[in-house]
Design an enzyme around this catalytic site. Structure first.
Site, PDB file in Angstrom:
ATOM      1  N   GLY A   1       4.990   0.956  10.690  1.00 19.67           N
ATOM      2  CA  GLY A   1       4.090   1.871   9.980  1.00 19.67           C
ATOM      3  C   GLY A   1       3.073   2.549  10.875  1.00 19.67           C
ATOM      4  O   GLY A   1       2.619   3.644  10.582  1.00 19.67           O
ATOM      5  N   GLU A   2       2.693   1.882  11.966  1.00 19.16           N
ATOM      6  CA  GLU A   2       1.729   2.491  12.874  1.00 19.16           C
ATOM      7  C   GLU A   2       2.423   3.052  14.110  1.00 19.16           C
ATOM      8  O   GLU A   2       1.964   4.030  14.696  1.00 19.16           O
ATOM      9  CB  GLU A   2       0.641   1.477  13.230  1.00 19.16           C
ATOM     10  CG  GLU A   2      -0.062   1.019  11.960  1.00 19.16           C
ATOM     11  CD  GLU A   2      -1.354   0.252  12.164  1.00 19.16           C
ATOM     12  OE1 GLU A   2      -1.696  -0.051  13.313  1.00 19.16           O
ATOM     13  OE2 GLU A   2      -2.022  -0.024  11.152  1.00 19.16           O
TER      14      GLU A   2
ATOM     15  N   THR B   1       3.971   0.904   1.114  1.00 17.77           N
ATOM     16  CA  THR B   1       4.837   0.652   2.255  1.00 17.77           C
ATOM     17  C   THR B   1       6.209   0.102   1.892  1.00 17.77           C
ATOM     18  O   THR B   1       7.156   0.274   2.631  1.00 17.77           O
ATOM     19  CB  THR B   1       4.133  -0.376   3.168  1.00 17.77           C
ATOM     20  OG1 THR B   1       3.521  -1.355   2.331  1.00 17.77           O
ATOM     21  CG2 THR B   1       3.068   0.275   3.998  1.00 17.77           C
TER      22      THR B   1
ATOM     23  N   GLN C   1       8.073   5.178   5.950  1.00 21.42           N
ATOM     24  CA  GLN C   1       6.868   4.866   6.718  1.00 21.42           C
ATOM     25  C   GLN C   1       6.747   5.759   7.946  1.00 21.42           C
ATOM     26  O   GLN C   1       5.692   6.300   8.246  1.00 21.42           O
ATOM     27  CB  GLN C   1       6.916   3.401   7.176  1.00 21.42           C
ATOM     28  CG  GLN C   1       6.521   2.427   6.113  1.00 21.42           C
ATOM     29  CD  GLN C   1       5.053   2.614   5.779  1.00 21.42           C
ATOM     30  OE1 GLN C   1       4.186   2.332   6.583  1.00 21.42           O
ATOM     31  NE2 GLN C   1       4.789   3.140   4.614  1.00 21.42           N
TER      32      GLN C   1
ATOM     33  N   LEU D   1      14.019  -4.097   8.158  1.00 20.74           N
ATOM     34  CA  LEU D   1      14.295  -4.888   6.956  1.00 20.74           C
ATOM     35  C   LEU D   1      14.858  -4.033   5.829  1.00 20.74           C
ATOM     36  O   LEU D   1      15.684  -4.495   5.046  1.00 20.74           O
ATOM     37  CB  LEU D   1      13.007  -5.585   6.496  1.00 20.74           C
ATOM     38  CG  LEU D   1      12.393  -6.541   7.532  1.00 20.74           C
ATOM     39  CD1 LEU D   1      11.046  -7.063   7.057  1.00 20.74           C
ATOM     40  CD2 LEU D   1      13.343  -7.697   7.841  1.00 20.74           C
ATOM     41  N   ASN D   2      14.392  -2.795   5.757  1.00 19.63           N
ATOM     42  CA  ASN D   2      14.918  -1.855   4.764  1.00 19.63           C
ATOM     43  C   ASN D   2      14.836  -0.456   5.373  1.00 19.63           C
ATOM     44  O   ASN D   2      13.763   0.128   5.466  1.00 19.63           O
ATOM     45  CB  ASN D   2      14.096  -1.928   3.472  1.00 19.63           C
ATOM     46  CG  ASN D   2      14.626  -0.981   2.389  1.00 19.63           C
ATOM     47  OD1 ASN D   2      15.134   0.104   2.691  1.00 19.63           O
ATOM     48  ND2 ASN D   2      14.509  -1.387   1.141  1.00 19.63           N
TER      49      ASN D   2
ATOM     50  N   LYS E   1      15.431   2.378   4.390  1.00 18.77           N
ATOM     51  CA  LYS E   1      14.920   3.470   3.559  1.00 18.77           C
ATOM     52  C   LYS E   1      13.391   3.461   3.529  1.00 18.77           C
ATOM     53  O   LYS E   1      12.757   4.485   3.774  1.00 18.77           O
ATOM     54  CB  LYS E   1      15.482   3.329   2.147  1.00 18.77           C
ATOM     55  CG  LYS E   1      15.300   4.558   1.296  1.00 18.77           C
ATOM     56  CD  LYS E   1      16.139   4.430   0.014  1.00 18.77           C
ATOM     57  CE  LYS E   1      16.050   5.690  -0.806  1.00 18.77           C
ATOM     58  NZ  LYS E   1      16.961   5.627  -1.960  1.00 18.77           N
TER      59      LYS E   1
ATOM     60  N   ILE F   1       0.838  -1.209   0.000  1.00 17.93           N
ATOM     61  CA  ILE F   1       0.000   0.000   0.000  1.00 17.93           C
ATOM     62  C   ILE F   1       0.870   1.256   0.000  1.00 17.93           C
ATOM     63  O   ILE F   1       0.484   2.301   0.521  1.00 17.93           O
ATOM     64  CB  ILE F   1      -0.990  -0.015   1.182  1.00 17.93           C
ATOM     65  CG1 ILE F   1      -0.261  -0.124   2.525  1.00 17.93           C
ATOM     66  CG2 ILE F   1      -1.948  -1.198   1.037  1.00 17.93           C
ATOM     67  CD1 ILE F   1      -1.228  -0.003   3.725  1.00 17.93           C
TER      68      ILE F   1
ATOM     69  N   ALA G   1       4.794  -6.381   7.323  1.00 18.23           N
ATOM     70  CA  ALA G   1       6.198  -6.547   6.945  1.00 18.23           C
ATOM     71  C   ALA G   1       6.778  -7.809   7.564  1.00 18.23           C
ATOM     72  O   ALA G   1       7.339  -8.673   6.876  1.00 18.23           O
ATOM     73  CB  ALA G   1       6.998  -5.322   7.361  1.00 18.23           C
TER      74      ALA G   1
END
Lengths: 316, 732
Positions: free
Chosen positions: B691-692, B470, B625, B617-618, B620, B468, B512
């Protein structure tokens, strides 16, 4: 959106005459407001008369030391014009406080004057609105009115005029030049151009049917310190809660006009006699007769404090 | 594969690809306009009809008469569908109100008709020719006045209590008892809900924009009365969801009904003005927080009560959850109450419950710190807990809240903050700093994937996981590359199709970690299959540089696909670790604001988030996010509010001019720091969600900074200048 006919006018007079003969006709220039309203069927023209090709896009000096701004000069071009930036800073700043870069590239001088209100009830065709359908009633009154007018409103309408540019033009005593359907020309002082809502909020300007704006003329420069303070909830791309246009001279005298508070740019010349006595003194006359709702009373305090900021800045 | 013991060393720990700040692999598609979003699937459907939705003009009541004859006769119109003509419709498990209303109207802009035409313009013009007569019913639209009639929500678990809160609070030497309100908020994502529907007999394909493919396939089937296997959802790209696309909405159902009625495929996007009242939103809350403490700052009693409203059958905004876990304190309680409101349907929006809950709790902590004359960071540290305060035998798997706050304080220059408010001036600006804890739980969800070693040497991953915005494509490719010993360029990722294995989906910040764990499981199986095919010992085989090695033997990976692609499928399911250990993510938000001394205009000057959320994990895409979440949290603090017209029962500001969200000019400077952390309790990836987490606490940090700048405490979000103005210092 309703289907419509589209044509390009060949001269201002022909455009005016064509529009006068067809009540369903509308001029289109930048289209930044009209097209949105057509998509919502708030405006339902049968015919669009494109005035973009009429050569009304030049800024020229006038004989008495002012500037004549063609009706089709884009907001971006007007704001960045060297003469405007040097002598009419308040106009340049007001323009740059409005909309976004993309919109200013399209929006025109005349179109900016003719913007319609951003009252959310006006924008929702399910809601009664005297502007959309005279006599239908006003659903804003008693509803969400935080952004609505505190001055000059009526029982029929409490909408505000959204333009920043118009506030600066009112401050500068600009005049609006028009051509009429019969080919006659006239000039309308900016003070008389936008109307208060009264019982006929759908009649927003002094223009007669078909009458086309050809230019806006600025009188000779005022000197002084120019400022346009647009107060809003986010830093960019938002309409004013209150805006203050001011030109203040070294001795503290000057002019002030407000945006975001009424159905037209708000200036009371008599209030300016008190400019040297501070914002509160000016406010007493400028804001006299204000009527607020439970949600927009803050605009009076805000206007006075924003004017105080402009005065403090001029002194600094 | 089942994950039920803490992760030990595994191929992911090599971190050759995972953990690297790689550009998103779908970036070029997006920046060149070639990413196929739902409304633009010209590749799949050449000549669709266009649908246009008519929304109800009242909030509650019924349709007494409806005349569609003029619309049907209008130029280009293919069909008009209303509840009367649609046939029997069910309701999805995740929907509260019906997606096609009539004759009962449950909320404003509930769809009452859809018009299909040859062109979008024709459909739109025809929709306005439909005449609907309504009979209005009295509705309840004001949470504050409905609050006293609110009841305990359905599941009976709404209240929690440990010890004796009331007695402990009454006895506490220092007390805080305040009420906070948060407004209804809109997801306001860039891409509206959009679908193209095509029927082949009684089989339906929907190209749509949806975060949870399996849930939604089921709900489409249930609504339309089809067997689930007759419904295919395709949603490879999503232009923002934020929880608003977790569920099936009117676009999908009406496109399907419209396509059936028109006898040809139909595309339909919800018009922007419908987005705010037709879809879901984050419900408003009223929250009361009481905290008792000793004079030296130890919390002894903490209580949090929340009221929200929803349509009949809907759920509460669970704003008290964080208070159960964030701070120590012996005697504690939470209470959740739900009122019936006839506003549009409330539902999940980024960090549902947590975001508005922390907007209250983390201001309360700031207020308590002031009462105690203790620095708000120190107060939080004093009351840190490494175990679940309700069940002390249950430790946090990792909890670096203190480290986040200390690191942030150092990097942000917290020491320069004046403890007394309204002390710092920069020209006409009053300047202040605020802090808040960020805290959100880490949930894990079963997630599957199919991986295929192609004859070309590429490994293709297929899962119904969604991206989405992300970065799912990229972290799944990184996971696969790491597991199979390939460069990321040799991995192809295909997402968002209901014909692919069911994944965790994008929601609850579980996507994720859970979806990559599912890919991990499938890759473990592929490694075993490949090794066996190559005649190598699967237990000792190493995968690196495109080769499979055991001892001195080394064979190219691609050789395993010499006689055809090797395809395997597996999923990761999660055992009891989430029960024995509390898995959560933590952070500290730091904000500096300026408030115009004259006009009370509030402008954020700089922001910093320090996050501890397992393995990143990444870095960037994770940073993106968190930055986006900080922007959203700033919007919640300063401007976002769906304004309720309490007479007419609708959200008035239903477009992007009226519903303001921050623009670039609002936040000049943002920084994000991730603490080094791996969490072996979360999955073999040792990762968690961010993300949250990123939005949790932001609003409170902004509000606390405003207080520090001005000395004016606003407990009613959004904090707009009109709420400050009367208490601002007098200016000459």
């Amino acid at each position: 959106m309703k289907a419509f006919a589209y044509e390009r006018a060949r001269s201002p007079r022909e455009a005016a005459s064509a529009a006068a003969n067809d009540p369903g006709a509308r001029f289109i220039a930048g289209g930044t407001n009209l097209l949105d309203l057509m998509k919502l069927e708030i405006e339902t023209p049968r015919r669009l008369i494109d005035v973009n090709g009429l050569g009304l896009d030049e800024i020229k000096p006038t004989r008495d030391g002012g500037l004549r701004i063609g009706a089709l000069v884009r907001n971006t071009d007007l704001a960045s014009d060297k003469r405007v930036r040097k002598d009419y800073g308040v106009l340049s700043r007001a323009l740059l406080a409005g909309a976004s870069g993309q919109l200013r590239n399209k929006a025109t001088t005349a179109g900016n004057l003719l913007q319609r209100t951003r009252c959310p009830y006006f924008y929702d065709p399910n809601m009664p609105c005297n502007k959309r359908r005279p006599g239908a009633g006003c659903s804003a009154i008693g509803g969400f009115t935080r952004s609505h007018a505190v001055l000059g409103a009526s029982e029929a309408c409490i909408a505000t005029h959204p333009s920043d540019m118009a506030v600066a033009l009112r401050l500068l005593d600009a005049t609006v030049e028009t051509v009429r359907p019969d080919g006659g020309e006239r000039t309308i002082p900016i003070a008389d151009f936008h109307r208060l809502p009264g019982d006929t909020p759908h009649v927003e300007t002094a223009l007669a049917r078909g009458e086309l704006i050809t230019a806006v003329t600025l009188p000779r420069p005022l000197g002084g310190q120019h400022a346009y303070h647009k107060v809003r909830d986010r830093a960019s791309y938002a309409f004013a809660l209150v805006s203050v246009a001011s030109v203040i001279q070294k001795d503290g005298s000057g002019r002030v006009a407000l945006g975001g508070v009424a159905h037209r740019p708000w200036r009371v010349e008599a209030a300016e006699a008190a400019m040297t006595q501070g914002a509160k003194a000016v406010g007493e006359t400028l804001l006299a007769g204000a009527r607020t709702t439970s949600q927009n009373g803050f605009k009076l305090t805000l206007a006075e404090r924003a004017l105080g900021a402009a005065m403090a800045q001029a002194r600094a | 594969m089942k994950f039920d013991t803490p992760a030990t060393t595994n191929p992911i720990d090599q971190l050759k690809v995972v953990g690297k700040p790689l550009d998103r692999i779908d970036g070029p598609l997006k920046t060149t306009g070639r990413a196929p979003y739902a409304y633009e699937r010209h590749d799949a459907i050449e000549n669709p009809g266009y649908g246009y939705v008519l929304g109800a003009a009242i909030a509650k009541g019924r349709i007494t008469a409806m005349d569609v004859s003029r619309a049907k006769a209008a130029p280009g119109v293919l069909a008009v569908v209303t509840a009367e003509t649609a046939g029997k419709l069910g309701k999805g498990d995740n929907n509260t109100a019906k997606l096609l209303g009539g004759p009962e109207i449950e909320h404003y802009h509930q769809a009452v008709a859809v018009v299909m035409a040859q062109s979008f313009e024709q459909a739109r013009a025809a929709a306005s020719l439909i005449k609907v007569e309504y009979e209005r019913a009295k509705g309840t639209f004001d949470l504050a006045s409905a609050k006293d009639g609110a009841t305990k929500p359905g599941d009976g678990k709404a209240d929690t209590a440990v010890g004796d809160f009331e007695t402990a609070f009454a006895a506490a030497p220092v007390k805080l008892d305040e009420t906070y309100t948060t407004p209804d908020q809109a997801h306001a994502m860039m891409e509206p809900h959009a679908s193209i529907a095509a029927w082949n007999g009684d089989k339906l394909t929907l190209w749509t924009s949806n975060q949870m493919i399996a849930w939604s396939t089921g709900d489409v089937a249930k609504t339309l009365g089809l067997p689930k296997e007759n419904v295919r959802l395709v949603s490879p790209f999503i232009g923002g969801g934020f929880g608003g696309k977790l569920f099936v909405r009117a676009d999908a159902i009406l496109a399907a009904l419209g396509a059936k009625a028109a006898g040809r495929p139909v595309k339909l996007a919800l018009q922007r003005p419908l987005m705010f009242n037709n879809t879901t939103h984050r419900p408003a809350t009223i929250q009361r927080i009481r905290i008792g403490a000793t004079p030296d700052g130890k919390i002894t009693a903490i209580g949090h009560e929340s009221w929200s409203g929803d349509l009949p059958g809907g759920g509460p905004e669970t704003a008290v959850q964080q208070t159960r876990l964030l701070y120590a304190g012996k005697d504690r309680m939470t209470k959740t109450r739900l009122a019936v409101l006839d506003l549009p349907e409330g539902n999940a929006m980024r960090a549902p419950g947590e975001a508005p809950g922390l907007m209250a709790l983390e201001v309360a902590i700031d207020e308590l710190a002031e009462k105690l004359r203790i620095d708000p960071i120190e107060l939080r540290i004093l009351n840190d807990t490494q175990v679940d305060p309700e069940k002390p035998e249950r430790p946090f798997s990792q909890r670096q809240l203190v480290e986040c706050l200390r690191t942030g304080a150092d990097k942000f220059g917290w020491a320069r903050r004046s403890a007394r408010p309204s002390q710092v001036r920069d020209g006409r600006w009053l300047v202040g700093m605020g802090v808040a804890a960020a805290f959100r739980n880490n949930m894990v969800m079963k997630s599957g994937a199919r991986v295929r070693l192609e004859a070309s040497g590429t490994v293709t991953v297929e899962t119904d996981m969604t991206d989405i915005g992300t970065g799912s494509y990229t972290i799944i490719a990184q996971t696969t590359a790491e597991m199979m010993g390939l460069p990321i360029e040799k991995v192809a990722v295909r997402l968002g199709d209901s014909t692919f294995p069911v994944s965790a989906g994008s929601g609850g910040q579980w996507g994720a970690n859970s979806s990559t764990a599912g890919v991990y499981a499938a890759c473990v199986k592929l490694r075993e299959t490949v090794a066996a095919k190559l005649g190598l010992d699967p237990k000792t085989a190493e995968f690196a540089d495109g080769r499979v090695k055991v001892g001195n033997q080394s064979l190219p990976l691609v050789q395993a696909a010499a006689d055809g692609p090797v395809t395997v499928e597996d999923f990761m399911e999660f055992g009891n670790l989430a029960k024995t250990h509390q898995q959560s993510t933590f952070g500290g938000h730091f904000v500096e604001v300026g408030v115009d001394a004259f006009t009370a205009e509030i402008r954020v000057r700089r922001m910093l988030a320090v996050c501890a959320a397992g393995r990143i994990l990444n870095p960037k895409s994770a940073r993106s996010q968190v930055i986006g979440a900080m922007v959203m949290g700033t919007g919640a603090a300063l401007m976002e509010e769906l304004v309720v017209d309490k007479r007419l029962g609708f959200f008035v500001n239903h477009d992007l001019a009226g519903y303001e969200a921050p623009v670039h000019a609002d936040i000049p400077h943002q920084e994000v720091i991730f603490l080094d952390e791996t969490d072996p309790m979360s999955s073999p990836m040792k990762a968690k969600g961010v993300g949250e987490l990123g939005i949790c606490g932001v609003g409170a940090a902004v509000a606390n900074a405003i207080y520090n700048a001005t000395g004016v405490r606003v407990r009613d979000y959004p904090v707009t200048l009109d709420k400050l103005l009367e208490q601002m210092p007098l200016m000459a």
